[in-house]
Design a protein around this motif. Structure first.
Motif: not given
Length: 514
Positions: A31-34, A158-172, A292-301
């Motif tokens: 969840v941290g990166t999301a 998951l956050t970059d290519h689907l949605n942050w919600r999939w960080a939780f749905y992937v558990n299912l 992400q906010f300062v260095r402008g990196q994506s969630s994946t990066a």
């Protein structure tokens, strides 16, 4: 007492248990990166730390209760129930429409997570014969570091290519596979151990820790230290924790048996676990925001850029376990860990708005190595310092203390982080921040970097306290005879670290409890 099956490993059933362990491990870091994206969509960056704190708090308090429920009503049923609660919390978290809803659903998810690790290891200990234990431990020792280190990367993808919600749905799908495998392929003994659940102790502990967490979050920031609300919270925390100590002394099956703390090394190990848990979770949940906010990196990066910290920690954990197993010496590892953590936190203060991203990532290695030394050595000290009858209670206490440390660390240092963002609109995603006018964007990035520095200064202070406490460890020479020490189960990621603790090889005595 139920004895392990004489031979053979039910691989399908054990795979289901391993999936549950991976669920708990992965969700501690995925969840941290999301979080930056979640804050931008749901709003409430000032309450973002509670998304982590609520999960950790309920996971910590529920862990020993799941263990007792397994004793009372059957370990297989308790484990399956824990997976069910965890999945319900995961789905609801993915469906959350406000930050308050997400915090509540994460608390429910944490209740389930508290039973994943303890339930899985209880079943493995019941079902697996001693001769088959090394093979199962080898599987666990391989899967957990991979799940722990891969969590931020999976969360970012998951956050970059689907949605942050999939960080939780992937558990299912993973959780449903665990439920199916354990239900159909694992036959657990029906013998139950008589035990009383210490509901009074659990309620008092929950009340006291919740009051402390709110106190740490609000005092001096949202409310003045002398405000009626803060004074009331202080009174509730003191009264609840004082009553908890009294109840535990009289309880038949206490949440935390007081006799465990008679050994100095055990007590010091719990203090170190509290400190390293607080430092680790605070850093791991705020570094992605900087990236992400300062260095402008994506969630994946940002997930990839945390790998030096995570892999450094896992590598040191494995090396420490083998070193202690070979030599029986553990004091030097606690001292080294405290020193490296302090140096690593201070080194990260070099981060500023213009720090190259690769350099920012590389600077985390020292802090990760220090955490690896401390998480592994405290796990081994805890397990070696407990009598055989208290092994489960000792493991549960370590889980509880380390997770509570993470909860308080995220709350306190999260409040510091938020205070330094005062005056800025925090309801933006990283992509929206990048489109702001340059003066506004640079002011926001400077404020967020200042907030991270506040977190790192707090981490350095916690690390220095750990370094000082590490000198109190009294290394006791190994026994000249006696059975080998018990294997220490890996620490769940929700309690600030994961790694396979390596027990002494057969025939090598364990360190004697203090």
């Amino acid at each position: 007492m139920t004895r392990p099956q004489p031979s053979g490993i039910p691989y399908l059933g054990i795979s289901g248990l391993m999936l549950g362990i991976v669920l708990g491990t992965l969700d501690g870091t995925i969840v941290g990166t999301a979080l930056p994206t979640i804050a931008g969509e749901l709003g409430g960056l000032d309450r973002l730390s509670w998304v982590v704190t609520a999960y950790l708090l309920t996971a910590a308090v529920s862990t020993p209760l799941w263990g007792k429920l397994g004793d009372l009503h059957g370990r297989k049923g308790a484990y399956l129930s824990a997976v069910g609660v965890f999945l319900a919390g995961s789905v609801l978290s993915g469906l959350a429409q406000t930050m308050d809803q997400l915090i509540v659903f994460r608390a429910l998810q944490g209740i389930g997570a508290g039973g994943l690790m303890v339930g899985a290891f209880a079943l493995i200990g019941t079902l697996i014969a001693p001769g088959d234990s090394p093979r199962v431990q080898a599987i666990t020792g391989t899967m957990l570091p991979l799940a722990f280190a891969g969590g931020p990367l999976v969360g970012g993808l998951l956050t970059d290519h689907l949605n942050w919600r999939w960080a939780f749905y992937v558990n299912l799908p993973v959780g449903l596979a665990a439920l199916l495998l354990v239900s159909l392929a694992l036959t657990a003994p029906t013998t139950r151990v008589r035990a009383r659940v210490d509901w009074a102790g659990a309620l008092l502990l929950t009340t006291g820790i919740l009051a402390l967490t709110l106190l740490a979050t609000w005092a001096g920031t949202t409310h003045a230290w002398t405000s009626p609300r803060i004074l009331a919270l202080t009174a509730v925390a003191v009264a609840a924790l004082t009553a908890f100590v009294r109840v535990e002394r009289r309880a038949e099956e206490p949440v935390i048996p007081p006799r465990l703390f008679r050994g100095r090394d055990f007590a010091v190990a719990q203090l170190l676990s509290l400190l390293v848990g607080a430092a680790m979770l605070a850093v791991m949940n705020h570094l992605p925001q900087y990236l992400q906010f300062v260095r402008g990196q994506s969630s994946t990066a940002s997930g990839l850029l945390l790998l030096p910290l995570l892999l450094g920690m896992v590598a040191v954990q494995l090396a420490t376990g083998r070193s202690v197993a070979r030599t029986g010496r553990y004091r030097i590892h606690t001292i080294t860990g405290g020193a490296l953590m302090t140096a690593g936190a201070l080194l990260l203060l070099l981060l500023d708005v213009g720090t190259p991203t690769v350099a920012a990532s590389a600077l985390t290695v020292v802090l990760g190595a220090g955490m690896g030394f401390l998480t592994q050595s405290t796990t081994l000290i805890t397990m070696y310092g407990a009598e055989p009858r208290d092994m489960g209670a000792a493991s549960g206490t370590l889980t509880l203390v380390r997770t509570l440390g993470g909860s308080l660390g995220v709350a306190v240092l999260g409040a510091v982080f938020t205070a330094r963002l005062a005056g800025h609109d925090t309801d933006r995603t990283p992509a929206q921040v990048a489109m702001l006018p340059e003066p506004v964007r640079e002011a926001f990035r400077a404020a967020l970097t200042s907030g991270l520095h506040g977190v790192l200064l707090g981490t350095a202070l916690l690390s220095a306290l750990a370094f000082a406490a590490a000198w109190l460890v009294r290394e006791v020479p190994p026994r000249r005879s006696g059975p080998p020490g018990p294997p220490a189960p890996p620490a769940p990621a929700t309690e600030a670290g994961s790694g396979s603790a390596v027990p002494p090889p057969a025939g090598r005595p364990a360190p004697r409890p203090s």
